[in-house]
Enzyme design. Structure first.
Site, mmCIF file in Angstrom:
data_model
loop_
_atom_site.group_PDB
_atom_site.id
_atom_site.type_symbol
_atom_site.label_atom_id
_atom_site.label_comp_id
_atom_site.label_asym_id
_atom_site.label_seq_id
_atom_site.Cartn_x
_atom_site.Cartn_y
_atom_site.Cartn_z
ATOM 1 N N LEU A 191 39.413 -7.582 8.971
ATOM 2 C CA LEU A 191 40.570 -6.694 8.871
ATOM 3 C C LEU A 191 40.283 -5.323 9.457
ATOM 4 O O LEU A 191 41.189 -4.652 9.947
ATOM 5 C CB LEU A 191 40.995 -6.534 7.412
ATOM 6 C CG LEU A 191 41.705 -7.701 6.739
ATOM 7 C CD1 LEU A 191 42.071 -7.332 5.317
ATOM 8 C CD2 LEU A 191 42.941 -8.118 7.520
ATOM 9 N N GLU A 232 39.133 1.770 4.874
ATOM 10 C CA GLU A 232 38.154 2.076 5.926
ATOM 11 C C GLU A 232 37.944 3.583 6.097
ATOM 12 O O GLU A 232 36.824 4.028 6.357
ATOM 13 C CB GLU A 232 38.584 1.430 7.245
ATOM 14 C CG GLU A 232 38.722 -0.084 7.210
ATOM 15 C CD GLU A 232 37.455 -0.812 6.802
ATOM 16 O OE1 GLU A 232 36.365 -0.211 6.831
ATOM 17 O OE2 GLU A 232 37.557 -2.001 6.441
ATOM 18 N N ASP A 251 27.770 2.100 -6.165
ATOM 19 C CA ASP A 251 28.522 2.744 -5.091
ATOM 20 C C ASP A 251 28.250 4.243 -5.073
ATOM 21 O O ASP A 251 28.933 4.994 -4.391
ATOM 22 C CB ASP A 251 30.021 2.469 -5.229
ATOM 23 C CG ASP A 251 30.601 2.982 -6.543
ATOM 24 O OD1 ASP A 251 29.839 3.456 -7.410
ATOM 25 O OD2 ASP A 251 31.845 2.910 -6.720
ATOM 26 N N VAL A 253 28.778 6.422 -7.346
ATOM 27 C CA VAL A 253 29.853 7.162 -8.004
ATOM 28 C C VAL A 253 29.747 6.898 -9.503
ATOM 29 O O VAL A 253 29.610 5.750 -9.929
ATOM 30 C CB VAL A 253 31.240 6.720 -7.486
ATOM 31 C CG1 VAL A 253 32.355 7.420 -8.258
ATOM 32 C CG2 VAL A 253 31.368 7.008 -5.990
ATOM 33 N N THR A 256 33.189 5.037 -11.606
ATOM 34 C CA THR A 256 33.677 3.699 -11.304
ATOM 35 C C THR A 256 32.786 2.691 -12.028
ATOM 36 O O THR A 256 31.564 2.806 -11.985
ATOM 37 C CB THR A 256 33.660 3.416 -9.791
ATOM 38 O OG1 THR A 256 32.341 3.624 -9.282
ATOM 39 C CG2 THR A 256 34.637 4.315 -9.062
ATOM 40 N N ASP A 292 46.615 -5.616 -0.519
ATOM 41 C CA ASP A 292 47.216 -4.283 -0.422
ATOM 42 C C ASP A 292 48.066 -3.931 -1.635
ATOM 43 O O ASP A 292 48.037 -2.800 -2.121
ATOM 44 C CB ASP A 292 48.080 -4.187 0.839
ATOM 45 C CG ASP A 292 47.270 -3.865 2.082
ATOM 46 O OD1 ASP A 292 46.042 -4.082 2.066
ATOM 47 O OD2 ASP A 292 47.873 -3.402 3.080
#
Length: 321
Positions: A191, A232, A251, A253, A256, A292
């Site tokens: 994608l 992205e 990640d 962070v 999260t 999405d």
């Protein structure tokens, strides 16, 4: 709570630099309609680390700088108001349908602005579990220009040739001050992908499949709400996949939750991880792999990590001027 551990990053980069580079040998004539999200940013990183060993050191320096900024709480006060990023959209097309319309391009700019400013309608769907960490990032994207080029290539892959005019692609426009997006037909179910901070300026930017770009025209469900670009661009601003590209990985962070791995489609509410503490996974986060329609938030920790790239000395500082 996740910790920002440089040794983990070093190990990850070492693994990636040793990753077998079968990606470069992919046929550019294979076109498959994607049915599940596939981001090739980490595959690109593996290729770049192999071709440019010094990139690993640059990324470690960026990570160290990011940690310092976050520790000193500088990211939240780095600018007055909203950061504005000019966007250049580079369209490579072989057929009329691949030459996407101006309306489709604008719909993608609109989606980015909504998602990065928490004005997306589905932001209200963030569950109570994460209401305390949902973020308005505060970045505005402005279409600067569209560059179009006809090509005989049926599709492109992660060798970055779409970014090189001598290879049939389009060279980036002012990559130090403008975000370049390449829109084209991608092979192997991809994608999109992005270049992380620390890569070469000549290839800096984001690549998106033309049927996963924007919210109208050729944009096809379940990737027709512009969230591939949102995901992205997150990588371009130094975000990692929410599962850390490893089982219960990091990640970098803190707010999260740990994820077992990527989530696909539209997971049921309250889906729990089997990682330490069995937390509810943040499947609606833009840096997961859901469809999405089922991703609609960044966290405050992700916001701080992205904004840290714009601090003086950061890899995207030139965009904040």
């Amino acid at each position: 709570m996740k910790k920002l551990l440089l040794p983990c990053l070093i190990m990850a980069l070492t693994f990636l630099s040793c990753h077998k580079d079968e990606i470069e040998s992919q046929s550019s004539d294979i076109t498959i309609a994607p049915t599940a999200r596939k981001c090739a940013s980490m595959e690109l990183l593996a290729i770049q680390l192999k071709n440019d060993p010094a990139m690993a050191d640059r990324m470690l320096q960026i990570e160290s700088f990011t940690n310092k900024v976050l520790k000193e709480h500088k990211a939240a006060r780095l600018v007055n108001g909203v950061i504005e990023i000019p966007v250049v959209v580079n369209v490579l097309y072989r057929t009329a349908s691949e030459n996407i319309s101006d309306a489709q391009i604008q719909s993608q700019i609109d989606a980015l602005n909504e998602d990065y400013n928490a004005t997306n309608a589905d932001f209200t769907l963030v569950p109570a579990t994460f209401s305390g960490v949902k973020a308005n990032v505060g970045i505005r994207f402005v279409l600067d220009q569209t560059v179009r080029k006809s090509t005989n290539k049926r599709s492109w892959n992660t060798n970055d040739y779409m970014k090189i005019s001598s290879r049939g692609g389009i060279d980036p426009t002012s990559p130090a001050t403008k975000l370049n997006l390449w829109v084209c037909t991608l092979s192997n179910d991809i994608l999109g992908y992005a270049q992380f901070p620390g890569g070469a300026s000549a290839t800096d930017g984001v690549v998106i499949l033309n049927t996963a770009f924007g919210r109208t025209g050729t944009a096809a469900a379940p990737f027709n709400k512009g969230r591939t670009a949102t995901h992205e661009v997150g990588h371009w601003l130094n975000l990692r996949h929410i599962w850390g590209d490893a089982t219960c990985g990091t990640d970098y962070v803190n707010d999260t939750p740990l994820h077992n791995t990527a989530n696909y489609g539209c997971p049921a509410a309250g889906h729990k991880s089997t990682c330490t503490g069995t937390p509810v996974e943040m499947t609606m986060n833009y840096m997961d792999y859901t469809d999405d329609a089922c991703m609609y938030m960044f966290s405050n920790g992700q916001k701080s990590r992205m904004l840290a790239t714009f601090v003086s000395g950061g890899p995207r500082y030139s965009f904040a001027q």
